[in-house]
Design an enzyme around this catalytic site. Structure first.
Site, PDB file in Angstrom:
ATOM      1  N   ARG A  88       0.833  -1.210   0.000  1.00 25.91           N
ATOM      2  CA  ARG A  88       0.000   0.000   0.000  1.00 25.91           C
ATOM      3  C   ARG A  88       0.869   1.262   0.000  1.00 25.91           C
ATOM      4  O   ARG A  88       0.505   2.271  -0.593  1.00 25.91           O
ATOM      5  CB  ARG A  88      -0.966   0.015   1.190  1.00 25.91           C
ATOM      6  N   GLU A  91       1.998   1.500  -3.493  1.00 26.12           N
ATOM      7  CA  GLU A  91       0.870   2.038  -4.258  1.00 26.12           C
ATOM      8  C   GLU A  91       0.725   3.540  -4.025  1.00 26.12           C
ATOM      9  O   GLU A  91       0.496   4.309  -4.965  1.00 26.12           O
ATOM     10  CB  GLU A  91      -0.410   1.306  -3.839  1.00 26.12           C
ATOM     11  N   SER A 114      14.763  14.923   2.560  1.00 26.64           N
ATOM     12  CA  SER A 114      15.750  14.015   3.136  1.00 26.64           C
ATOM     13  C   SER A 114      15.090  12.891   3.929  1.00 26.64           C
ATOM     14  O   SER A 114      14.135  13.113   4.665  1.00 26.64           O
ATOM     15  CB  SER A 114      16.684  14.794   4.063  1.00 26.64           C
TER      16      SER A 114
END
Length: 147
Positions: A88, A91, A114
């Site tokens: 996820r 995704e 960063s």
């Protein structure tokens, strides 16, 4: 003993001793997010921190030394992750990555956020429709330099 073997041992001992990530983090005076990353092999502990964790988890001396070695960062395989929770996040980066990039570049200029000078806070957020996961990430902006 490899760093991966140390990580496996930490996970086993944590379960065996019924400890939580926040308890381990508190013992070394670090955030639960940073300490969990460290104990899963992504950060370097000081000698004092490694010794404290070693005592709490009954780790062998070799494991305590490994916790102080700078790790090879990036524990995920280069292929698409198959673990549903990690997928996820993959995704999320695929769907919103270009949005993050466009908005960060518009606001800050050409550079990156960063992951070294970085903070994260993960909390449970109560919701009548089902609890939510709230993750706040804050990374220093690093502009690309011209040379």
């Amino acid at each position: 003993m490899t760093r991966n073997e140390v990580t496996d041992l930490i996970i086993t001992q944590k379960l065996h001793k019924k400890l939580t990530w926040p308890q381990l983090a508190n013992a070394i005076n670090m955030s639960k997010e940073w300490a969990t990353a460290a104990l899963l092999g992504q950060m370097t502990l000081t000698e004092a921190q490694a010794s404290k964790i070693g005592t709490m988890l009954d780790l062998p001396a070799e494991a305590i030394v490994q916790l102080q070695v700078v790790p090879y960062k990036g524990s995920l395989p280069t292929a698409v992750p198959t673990d549903p929770l990690i997928y996820r996040f993959y995704e999320l980066a695929n769907v919103y990555g270009t949005t993050f990039k466009a908005l960060i570049h518009e606001e800050f200029g050409d550079g990156i956020m960063s992951a070294i000078d970085f903070n994260m806070d993960l909390q449970r957020e109560a919701d009548p429709k089902g609890d939510r996961v709230r993750i706040v990430m804050s990374g220093k902006f690093l502009p690309y330099k011209s040379y």
